[in-house]
Design a protein around this motif. Structure first.
Motif, PDB file in Angstrom:
ATOM      1  N   PRO A 152       0.730  -1.133   0.076  1.00  0.00           N
ATOM      2  CA  PRO A 152      -0.081   0.055   0.155  1.00  0.00           C
ATOM      3  C   PRO A 152       0.883   1.227  -0.036  1.00  0.00           C
ATOM      4  CG  PRO A 152      -0.894  -1.644   1.648  1.00  0.00           C
ATOM      5  CD  PRO A 152       0.439  -1.993   1.232  1.00  0.00           C
ATOM      6  N   SER A 153       2.204   1.021   0.416  1.00  0.00           N
ATOM      7  CA  SER A 153       2.912   2.397   0.542  1.00  0.00           C
ATOM      8  C   SER A 153       3.729   2.726  -0.898  1.00  0.00           C
ATOM      9  CB  SER A 153       4.122   2.378   1.562  1.00  0.00           C
ATOM     10  OG  SER A 153       4.799   1.208   1.474  1.00  0.00           O
ATOM     11  N   THR A 154       4.101   1.563  -1.762  1.00  0.00           N
ATOM     12  CA  THR A 154       4.695   1.687  -2.867  1.00  0.00           C
ATOM     13  C   THR A 154       4.041   1.348  -3.967  1.00  0.00           C
ATOM     14  OG1 THR A 154       5.571  -0.359  -2.709  1.00  0.00           O
ATOM     15  CG2 THR A 154       6.852   1.219  -1.481  1.00  0.00           C
ATOM     16  N   GLY A 155       2.982   0.248  -3.844  1.00  0.00           N
ATOM     17  CA  GLY A 155       2.390  -0.114  -5.290  1.00  0.00           C
ATOM     18  C   GLY A 155       2.774  -1.484  -5.583  1.00  0.00           C
ATOM     19  N   HIS A 156       3.985  -1.881  -5.175  1.00  0.00           N
ATOM     20  CA  HIS A 156       4.806  -2.945  -5.638  1.00  0.00           C
ATOM     21  C   HIS A 156       4.142  -4.273  -5.569  1.00  0.00           C
ATOM     22  CE1 HIS A 156       7.532  -6.427  -5.181  1.00  0.00           C
ATOM     23  NE2 HIS A 156       7.995  -5.914  -6.138  1.00  0.00           N
ATOM     24  N   VAL A 157       3.812  -5.075  -6.766  1.00  0.00           N
ATOM     25  CA  VAL A 157       3.001  -6.336  -6.778  1.00  0.00           C
ATOM     26  C   VAL A 157       3.781  -7.380  -6.615  1.00  0.00           C
ATOM     27  CG1 VAL A 157       1.745  -7.302  -8.714  1.00  0.00           C
ATOM     28  CG2 VAL A 157       1.236  -4.909  -8.399  1.00  0.00           C
ATOM     29  N   LEU A 158       2.951  -8.273  -6.068  1.00  0.00           N
ATOM     30  CA  LEU A 158       3.419  -9.591  -6.178  1.00  0.00           C
ATOM     31  C   LEU A 158       2.296 -10.662  -6.395  1.00  0.00           C
ATOM     32  CD1 LEU A 158       5.393  -9.903  -2.585  1.00  0.00           C
ATOM     33  CD2 LEU A 158       6.255 -10.223  -4.873  1.00  0.00           C
ATOM     34  N   VAL A 159       2.378 -11.454  -7.484  1.00  0.00           N
ATOM     35  CA  VAL A 159       1.449 -12.331  -7.961  1.00  0.00           C
ATOM     36  C   VAL A 159       1.758 -13.828  -7.380  1.00  0.00           C
ATOM     37  CG1 VAL A 159       0.531 -13.404 -10.196  1.00  0.00           C
ATOM     38  CG2 VAL A 159       1.597 -11.034 -10.161  1.00  0.00           C
ATOM     39  N   CYS A 160       0.685 -14.309  -6.976  1.00  0.00           N
ATOM     40  CA  CYS A 160       0.837 -15.532  -6.142  1.00  0.00           C
ATOM     41  C   CYS A 160      -0.016 -16.617  -7.237  1.00  0.00           C
ATOM     42  CB  CYS A 160       0.475 -15.663  -4.743  1.00  0.00           C
ATOM     43  SG  CYS A 160      -1.534 -15.154  -4.534  1.00  0.00           S
ATOM     44  N   ASP A 161      -0.015 -18.030  -6.519  1.00  0.00           N
ATOM     45  CA  ASP A 161      -0.907 -18.949  -7.016  1.00  0.00           C
ATOM     46  C   ASP A 161      -0.282 -19.109  -8.631  1.00  0.00           C
ATOM     47  OD1 ASP A 161      -2.173 -19.581  -4.691  1.00  0.00           O
ATOM     48  OD2 ASP A 161      -3.906 -18.388  -5.451  1.00  0.00           O
ATOM     49  N   ASN A 162       0.968 -19.326  -8.871  1.00  0.00           N
ATOM     50  CA  ASN A 162       1.373 -19.300 -10.150  1.00  0.00           C
ATOM     51  C   ASN A 162       1.277 -21.121 -10.620  1.00  0.00           C
ATOM     52  OD1 ASN A 162       2.269 -16.817 -10.892  1.00  0.00           O
ATOM     53  ND2 ASN A 162       3.287 -16.906  -8.913  1.00  0.00           N
ATOM     54  N   ASP A 163       1.103 -21.826  -9.835  1.00  0.00           N
ATOM     55  CA  ASP A 163       1.111 -23.127  -9.981  1.00  0.00           C
ATOM     56  C   ASP A 163       0.077 -23.945 -11.089  1.00  0.00           C
ATOM     57  OD1 ASP A 163      -0.559 -22.730  -7.971  1.00  0.00           O
ATOM     58  OD2 ASP A 163      -0.808 -24.718  -7.511  1.00  0.00           O
ATOM     59  N   ASN A 164      -0.831 -22.876 -11.536  1.00  0.00           N
ATOM     60  CA  ASN A 164      -1.649 -23.270 -12.604  1.00  0.00           C
ATOM     61  C   ASN A 164      -1.254 -22.435 -13.941  1.00  0.00           C
ATOM     62  OD1 ASN A 164      -3.608 -24.819 -11.124  1.00  0.00           O
ATOM     63  ND2 ASN A 164      -3.992 -23.046 -10.024  1.00  0.00           N
ATOM     64  N   VAL A 165      -0.246 -21.695 -13.685  1.00  0.00           N
ATOM     65  CA  VAL A 165       0.202 -21.145 -15.211  1.00  0.00           C
ATOM     66  C   VAL A 165       0.278 -22.217 -16.353  1.00  0.00           C
ATOM     67  CG1 VAL A 165       2.169 -19.784 -16.226  1.00  0.00           C
ATOM     68  CG2 VAL A 165       1.045 -19.057 -14.183  1.00  0.00           C
ATOM     69  N   GLY A 166       0.036 -21.892 -17.441  1.00  0.00           N
ATOM     70  CA  GLY A 166       0.095 -22.767 -18.372  1.00  0.00           C
ATOM     71  C   GLY A 166       0.796 -22.300 -19.684  1.00  0.00           C
ATOM     72  N   VAL A 167       0.938 -23.132 -20.683  1.00  0.00           N
ATOM     73  CA  VAL A 167       1.249 -22.835 -22.208  1.00  0.00           C
ATOM     74  C   VAL A 167       0.185 -22.052 -22.846  1.00  0.00           C
ATOM     75  CG1 VAL A 167       2.372 -23.649 -24.366  1.00  0.00           C
ATOM     76  CG2 VAL A 167       3.080 -24.564 -22.246  1.00  0.00           C
ATOM     77  N   ASP A 168       0.304 -21.184 -23.391  1.00  0.00           N
ATOM     78  CA  ASP A 168      -0.502 -20.315 -24.063  1.00  0.00           C
ATOM     79  C   ASP A 168      -1.360 -21.122 -25.044  1.00  0.00           C
ATOM     80  OD1 ASP A 168      -1.984 -18.129 -25.000  1.00  0.00           O
ATOM     81  OD2 ASP A 168      -0.530 -17.569 -26.540  1.00  0.00           O
ATOM     82  N   ASN A 169      -2.777 -21.102 -24.906  1.00  0.00           N
ATOM     83  CA  ASN A 169      -3.749 -21.669 -25.583  1.00  0.00           C
ATOM     84  C   ASN A 169      -3.747 -23.269 -25.720  1.00  0.00           C
ATOM     85  OD1 ASN A 169      -6.257 -21.068 -27.273  1.00  0.00           O
ATOM     86  ND2 ASN A 169      -4.887 -21.528 -29.205  1.00  0.00           N
ATOM     87  N   LYS A 170      -3.228 -23.766 -24.730  1.00  0.00           N
ATOM     88  CA  LYS A 170      -3.207 -25.338 -24.749  1.00  0.00           C
ATOM     89  C   LYS A 170      -4.421 -25.759 -23.908  1.00  0.00           C
ATOM     90  CE  LYS A 170       0.672 -26.265 -26.659  1.00  0.00           C
ATOM     91  NZ  LYS A 170       0.903 -27.029 -27.751  1.00  0.00           N
ATOM     92  N   SER A 171      -5.096 -26.913 -24.143  1.00  0.00           N
ATOM     93  CA  SER A 171      -6.220 -27.562 -23.840  1.00  0.00           C
ATOM     94  C   SER A 171      -6.188 -27.975 -22.549  1.00  0.00           C
ATOM     95  CB  SER A 171      -6.751 -28.646 -24.672  1.00  0.00           C
ATOM     96  OG  SER A 171      -5.902 -29.621 -24.946  1.00  0.00           O
ATOM     97  N   ASP A 172      -4.930 -28.392 -22.089  1.00  0.00           N
ATOM     98  CA  ASP A 172      -4.886 -29.285 -20.652  1.00  0.00           C
ATOM     99  C   ASP A 172      -4.902 -28.259 -19.664  1.00  0.00           C
ATOM    100  OD1 ASP A 172      -2.323 -28.228 -21.466  1.00  0.00           O
ATOM    101  OD2 ASP A 172      -1.196 -29.842 -20.769  1.00  0.00           O
TER     102      ASP A 172
END
Length: 439
Positions: A152-172
């Motif tokens: 809240p003081s700087t706006g710096h971002v952290l993205v979590c739950d990255n275990d579901n990231v996948g290859v673009d446009n793949k069906s699995d």
């Protein structure tokens, strides 16, 4: 919570065979639980899956993500798989989120008080992060305010739950998204999770960030008597209408019911509003070509950050709408105290307008378009004269000499750590680019 693991329990990190120890349960979700652990004397986070979620496909996806590595340091990325003797499941370790970072859900609930500068910085970092993710040929699949944290003081971002990231446009796809953020074509089975569907979710997230409201929740939402799945499908997926669609007023925000949307929307420059209009009109009708891309959001957030001006009466942050003024419009009164806002001097650089407030800083991207967005090391800052408080200057914090040309044609060098007086008509050569002060 299921308390799948116990404090003091020993686990094995598959990469290197090191032992780690469970310290405390941090939280849980639909896939498993997150714990604080100690590894080599340092704290980490561990996500441990419920046994039904610990599939071969999930392990395969994690192994691929660990091999690829994070797009940047804003992602709390899987670093190594973890196993436990006698347990059928598995997990993975990642960096521990610092206590300074709060969930965007806290912002939605108005549990944290933040400035517009923080919000615009958060928006910039979100757009930049997903741009870098997509540049690696990946898609996030589940962008929502539950998966991002910010300082809240700087706006710096952290993205979590990255275990579901996948290859673009793949069906699995293991996860397809969160209702309300998912692109309409995902639920209607016209498309797979991809960069294009991520772009829709990103636009929803940014709208939430700036308006504290959902872009499709207007009169149609307030008219719903039974908030069941068919009603949600109609509102978000099969018949979505943007609440500020210029050609369809059937879903406008309802006074007294959608207060945030009504109050925040007019505060922002038309350029930002146009991007949201495009995202939720053309972007819904034509997902392939109508959506706003990450680089557009990134540039828009930088310009929005630079356009902040303070009300001299109450100190509230307002936005300078350069485009509206060029078109003959008037500067709006302060949204907070309703008094006229006096403009400070402005620095125009390569089409950008930077408001020279008392606390304004210039950064590398301002003076060199080839540089990335890094707010850690300013190259200039507005400073008040130490003995003449009515005079303000721009101090050179870079390692390079600046050259200024005054309105009367006088040329002068401004060496590092020196300052120039902020005066109307002064031109500044920063080396790669030239700016001009207007007062």
């Amino acid at each position: 919570m299921a308390n799948l693991l116990k404090p003091g329990q020993s686990l094995t990190v598959e990469t290197g065979g090191l032992e780690c120890e469970v310290e405390a349960l941090l939280g849980g979700g639909g896939q498993g639980e997150v714990y604080r652990i100690s590894l080599g004397g340092k704290p980490f986070a561990l996500k441990w899956y419920f046994s039904q979620q610990a599939t071969h496909q999930q392990r395969k996806n994690l192994e691929n993500l660990i091999r690829i590595g994070p797009p940047n340091d804003r992602f709390l990325w899987p670093e190594s798989l973890v196993k436990a003797k006698g347990l059928p499941s598995f997990g993975y370790i990642m960096r521990l989120r610092p206590p300074t970072h709060k969930s965007l859900i806290d912002l939605m609930k108005r549990q944290v008080d933040v400035s517009f500068r923080t919000l615009t910085t958060t928006g910039l970092e979100l757009a930049e992060s997903f741009f870098q993710l997509h540049a690696k040929g990946l898609c996030y699949r589940d962008i929502s305010f539950g998966n991002a944290f910010f300082d809240p003081s700087t706006g710096h971002v952290l993205v979590c739950d990255n275990d579901n990231v996948g290859v673009d446009n793949k069906s699995d796809a293991l996860v397809e998204g969160t209702l309300g953020f998912m692109a309409p074509e995902i639920v209607t089975r016209r498309a797979r999770p991809s960069r294009q569907t991520d772009l829709f979710s990103l636009a929803v997230l940014l709208f939430y960030l700036l308006m504290i409201h959902h872009p499709l929740e207007g009169k149609r939402e307030s008219d719903i008597k039974c908030w069941d799945m068919p009603a949600k499908m109609k509102l978000y997926m099969t018949e979505p209408v943007f609440i500020f669609d210029p050609n369809d007023d059937s879903n406008r925000p309802v006074p007294g019911y959608h207060k945030n949307a009504i109050e925040f929307w007019p505060l922002y420059p038309q350029s930002i509003r146009n991007l949201f209009i495009r995202s939720f009109t053309e972007g819904i009708r034509d997902p392939e070509h109508g959506r706003v891309v990450e680089t557009e959001w990134r540039s828009a957030m930088v310009l929005l950050r630079d356009s902040i001006v303070y009300c001299a009466g109450c100190g509230a942050e307002n936005f300078y709408d350069h485009g509206a003024l060029k078109a003959g419009g008037q500067l709006s009164a302060c949204w907070h105290c309703k008094k006229p806002v006096d403009l400070p001097p402005r620095l125009r650089i390569a089409g950008s307008v930077i408001m020279l407030n008392h606390d304004t800083k210039l950064y590398p991207h301002h003076t060199d378009s080839s540089r990335g967005y890094d707010f850690a090391a300013p190259v200039g800052e507005v400073k008040q004269h130490p003995t003449k408080p009515q005079l303000w200057g721009l101090k050179n914090l870079s390692d390079e000499k600046w050259v200024i040309t005054s309105a009367d044609g006088t040329v002068k060098d401004v060496e590092p750590q020196q300052s120039l007086t902020i005066a109307n008509g002064t031109r500044i050569s920063f080396g790669r680019v030239e700016g001009e002060i207007r007062a």
